[in-house]
Scaffold this motif. Structure first.
Motif, PDB file in Angstrom:
ATOM      1  N   UNK A  39       0.808  -1.224   0.000  1.00  0.00           N
ATOM      2  CA  UNK A  39       0.000   0.000   0.000  1.00  0.00           C
ATOM      3  C   UNK A  39       0.841   1.273   0.000  1.00  0.00           C
ATOM      4  N   UNK A  40       2.128   1.167   0.312  1.00  0.00           N
ATOM      5  CA  UNK A  40       2.970   2.372   0.304  1.00  0.00           C
ATOM      6  C   UNK A  40       3.252   2.838  -1.115  1.00  0.00           C
ATOM      7  N   UNK A  41       2.916   2.022  -2.111  1.00  0.00           N
ATOM      8  CA  UNK A  41       3.154   2.382  -3.501  1.00  0.00           C
ATOM      9  C   UNK A  41       1.944   3.061  -4.151  1.00  0.00           C
ATOM     10  N   UNK A  42       0.872   3.250  -3.379  1.00  0.00           N
ATOM     11  CA  UNK A  42      -0.357   3.833  -3.927  1.00  0.00           C
ATOM     12  C   UNK A  42      -0.996   4.719  -2.852  1.00  0.00           C
ATOM     13  N   UNK A  43      -1.024   6.020  -3.091  1.00  0.00           N
ATOM     14  CA  UNK A  43      -1.545   6.960  -2.088  1.00  0.00           C
ATOM     15  C   UNK A  43      -2.978   6.647  -1.680  1.00  0.00           C
ATOM     16  N   UNK A  44      -3.826   6.285  -2.643  1.00  0.00           N
ATOM     17  CA  UNK A  44      -5.222   5.982  -2.334  1.00  0.00           C
ATOM     18  C   UNK A  44      -5.325   4.765  -1.417  1.00  0.00           C
ATOM     19  N   UNK A  45      -4.582   3.709  -1.723  1.00  0.00           N
ATOM     20  CA  UNK A  45      -4.613   2.506  -0.881  1.00  0.00           C
ATOM     21  C   UNK A  45      -4.051   2.799   0.504  1.00  0.00           C
ATOM     22  N   UNK A  46      -2.988   3.596   0.561  1.00  0.00           N
ATOM     23  CA  UNK A  46      -2.389   3.934   1.855  1.00  0.00           C
ATOM     24  C   UNK A  46      -3.380   4.701   2.717  1.00  0.00           C
ATOM     25  N   UNK A  47      -4.093   5.649   2.111  1.00  0.00           N
ATOM     26  CA  UNK A  47      -5.098   6.422   2.843  1.00  0.00           C
ATOM     27  C   UNK A  47      -6.243   5.526   3.302  1.00  0.00           C
ATOM     28  N   UNK A  48      -6.685   4.646   2.419  1.00  0.00           N
ATOM     29  CA  UNK A  48      -7.840   3.796   2.715  1.00  0.00           C
ATOM     30  C   UNK A  48      -7.540   2.703   3.735  1.00  0.00           C
ATOM     31  N   UNK A  49      -6.366   2.064   3.636  1.00  0.00           N
ATOM     32  CA  UNK A  49      -6.084   0.886   4.456  1.00  0.00           C
ATOM     33  C   UNK A  49      -4.946   1.061   5.459  1.00  0.00           C
ATOM     34  N   UNK A  50      -4.327   2.225   5.501  1.00  0.00           N
ATOM     35  CA  UNK A  50      -3.153   2.438   6.335  1.00  0.00           C
ATOM     36  C   UNK A  50      -3.314   2.079   7.803  1.00  0.00           C
ATOM     37  N   UNK A  51      -4.512   2.260   8.350  1.00  0.00           N
ATOM     38  CA  UNK A  51      -4.758   1.965   9.764  1.00  0.00           C
ATOM     39  C   UNK A  51      -5.316   0.562  10.000  1.00  0.00           C
ATOM     40  N   UNK A  52      -5.576  -0.186   8.929  1.00  0.00           N
ATOM     41  CA  UNK A  52      -6.206  -1.500   9.062  1.00  0.00           C
ATOM     42  C   UNK A  52      -5.303  -2.660   8.672  1.00  0.00           C
ATOM     43  N   UNK A  53      -4.141  -2.381   8.105  1.00  0.00           N
ATOM     44  CA  UNK A  53      -3.336  -3.474   7.550  1.00  0.00           C
ATOM     45  C   UNK A  53      -2.903  -4.471   8.607  1.00  0.00           C
ATOM     46  N   UNK A  54      -2.739  -5.696   8.199  1.00  0.00           N
ATOM     47  CA  UNK A  54      -3.003  -6.224   6.874  1.00  0.00           C
ATOM     48  C   UNK A  54      -4.503  -6.376   6.616  1.00  0.00           C
ATOM     49  N   UNK A  55      -4.876  -6.169   5.359  1.00  0.00           N
ATOM     50  CA  UNK A  55      -6.261  -6.348   4.935  1.00  0.00           C
ATOM     51  C   UNK A  55      -6.280  -7.451   3.892  1.00  0.00           C
ATOM     52  N   UNK A  56      -7.186  -8.401   4.043  1.00  0.00           N
ATOM     53  CA  UNK A  56      -7.314  -9.463   3.051  1.00  0.00           C
ATOM     54  C   UNK A  56      -8.652  -9.347   2.330  1.00  0.00           C
ATOM     55  N   UNK A  57      -8.596  -9.622   1.054  1.00  0.00           N
ATOM     56  CA  UNK A  57      -9.780  -9.695   0.209  1.00  0.00           C
ATOM     57  C   UNK A  57      -9.873 -11.098  -0.363  1.00  0.00           C
ATOM     58  N   UNK A  58     -11.080 -11.629  -0.416  1.00  0.00           N
ATOM     59  CA  UNK A  58     -11.339 -12.918  -1.055  1.00  0.00           C
ATOM     60  C   UNK A  58     -12.361 -12.675  -2.146  1.00  0.00           C
ATOM     61  N   UNK A  59     -12.011 -13.058  -3.351  1.00  0.00           N
ATOM     62  CA  UNK A  59     -12.889 -12.875  -4.510  1.00  0.00           C
ATOM     63  C   UNK A  59     -13.388 -11.440  -4.628  1.00  0.00           C
ATOM     64  N   UNK A  60     -12.481 -10.483  -4.361  1.00  0.00           N
ATOM     65  CA  UNK A  60     -12.792  -9.077  -4.554  1.00  0.00           C
ATOM     66  C   UNK A  60     -13.537  -8.392  -3.423  1.00  0.00           C
ATOM     67  N   UNK A  61     -13.849  -9.126  -2.363  1.00  0.00           N
ATOM     68  CA  UNK A  61     -14.570  -8.543  -1.228  1.00  0.00           C
ATOM     69  C   UNK A  61     -13.700  -8.596   0.020  1.00  0.00           C
ATOM     70  N   UNK A  62     -13.756  -7.512   0.821  1.00  0.00           N
ATOM     71  CA  UNK A  62     -12.944  -7.490   2.033  1.00  0.00           C
ATOM     72  C   UNK A  62     -13.359  -8.627   2.954  1.00  0.00           C
TER      73      UNK A  62
END
Length: 79
Positions: A39-62
């Motif tokens: 997520x450090x390579x994408x500002x949007x992902x860092x903003x969205x998930x920075x406080x929740x990592x690690x975040x896993x998605x299965x088949x496109x859903x959190x």
């Protein structure tokens, strides 16, 4: 074949290291493709998930954040 599991994390995150080991093991057991996104390579992902990592998605859903429960992950992938 596209990845069914995506793990969002960042370098130096001990919870991400733990999650990676679980995802890697469960996916190997089930023959499921997975991918990891830094997520450090994408500002949007860092903003969205920075406080929740690690975040896993299965088949496109959190699926989970902070911790990965191997039993729950197996169940999601079997369904």
């Amino acid at each position: 074949m596209s990845s069914r599991v995506t793990l969002y994390g960042k370098p130096g995150c001990h919870l991400c290291d733990d999650a990676r080991a679980i995802v890697q093991t469960v996916c190997a057991e089930l023959g499921v493709e997975w991918t990891e996104v830094d997520i450090t390579q994408d500002d949007r992902l860092f903003t969205e998930y920075g406080e929740q990592i690690p975040v896993t998605f299965v088949d496109g859903k959190q699926h989970d954040f902070w911790r990965v429960d191997p039993v729950r992950l197996r169940k999601a992938l079997a369904g």
